[in-house]
Design an enzyme around this catalytic site. Sequence first.
Site, mmCIF file in Angstrom:
data_model
loop_
_atom_site.group_PDB
_atom_site.id
_atom_site.type_symbol
_atom_site.label_atom_id
_atom_site.label_comp_id
_atom_site.label_asym_id
_atom_site.label_seq_id
_atom_site.Cartn_x
_atom_site.Cartn_y
_atom_site.Cartn_z
ATOM 1 N N ASP A 134 80.911 -13.171 -82.392
ATOM 2 C CA ASP A 134 79.813 -13.729 -82.084
ATOM 3 C C ASP A 134 78.704 -11.544 -81.934
ATOM 4 O OD1 ASP A 134 77.697 -14.924 -81.575
ATOM 5 O OD2 ASP A 134 79.074 -16.242 -80.113
ATOM 6 N N ARG A 184 77.340 -13.597 -90.561
ATOM 7 C CA ARG A 184 76.630 -14.732 -90.133
ATOM 8 C C ARG A 184 75.146 -14.228 -89.869
ATOM 9 N NH1 ARG A 184 79.222 -16.986 -84.214
ATOM 10 N NH2 ARG A 184 80.554 -17.923 -85.368
#
Length: 308
Positions: A134, A184
């Site tokens: 992340d 992502r």
Amino acid sequence: MSDLVTRWAQRDRVREAAMSTSAARDLVARYVAGQDLDDLIPVLISLIDKGLLVSVGYLGDHVNTLEQAAANKDVYLTIVRRLSDEGISSSSELSLRLSRLGQRLGAEGRHFALGAARTICRAASNAGVLVTVDMGDYELVEPTLRAWEQLHQDIPAVGVTVQAALHRTQRDLSDLAMPGRRIRLCKGVFREPKQVAFRNRHEIDLAFVRDLRMLMNSQVIALVASHDPRMISIAEELIRRTGRPPESYEFQMLHGVRPMEQRRLADVGYRSRVLVPFGPGWYDYYTQRLAERPANAALFARSLFGKR
């Protein structure tokens, strides 16, 4: 408006009321799968049974010491073992935030975070669980990308997150978008200075589309992390135009946000993954959702006083 909502929700009296009021906790449960693994696992299994993939996001407390970082490392490893024990590894991803592993604690913290992340990624790989790193706020982008490069060299399946709102992202993608890498793309939740990020919603949307086109025209595995119907439609059109095989992309959305769309994407044959957060930091996470959706603040406030 969003800043006012966040400040209101973070007041000690509001926080205490939310933590002790069952109605407020029930409302939060739409977005957060509880505080521990026994709360999380049934939610994951329910989503998988509906044909969806899942990603686990651990909501730990703020890390101020290496001891706390080490405790979070153990939690991540426990998550991986539990996913394996439950037989849901192949449908699962771990969304790994390096700040939970001490990344903000100076040079020593960054060194520890990288070592801890490497241990977690190896354990996940052995268990058949995917990992996507992340992304934090702007000051963490460079150290996170450097750490990811090292993790990726060790375990090529480890993915990374980029944020369309940042000016630097298209330049980063020129270096990152190599065949087979899992990337992502999200819009970004951090409100950064205008010197480093787009602040206008229209500009962020345009940047997201530019970045999405770059990914779809490359040979990366594109992870499209957006709830925006326009962005999803554009992604579907780009998939059609580029003739991408199904295993080369997926859609990712947060638990509790547009669940019918998550199911629709899965039903028409796309890989649709739901990011399911859990952990002791659930309240701070939920207040971020309030900032994004201020209309929910009234519903939350009513729940504190027992009015549903």
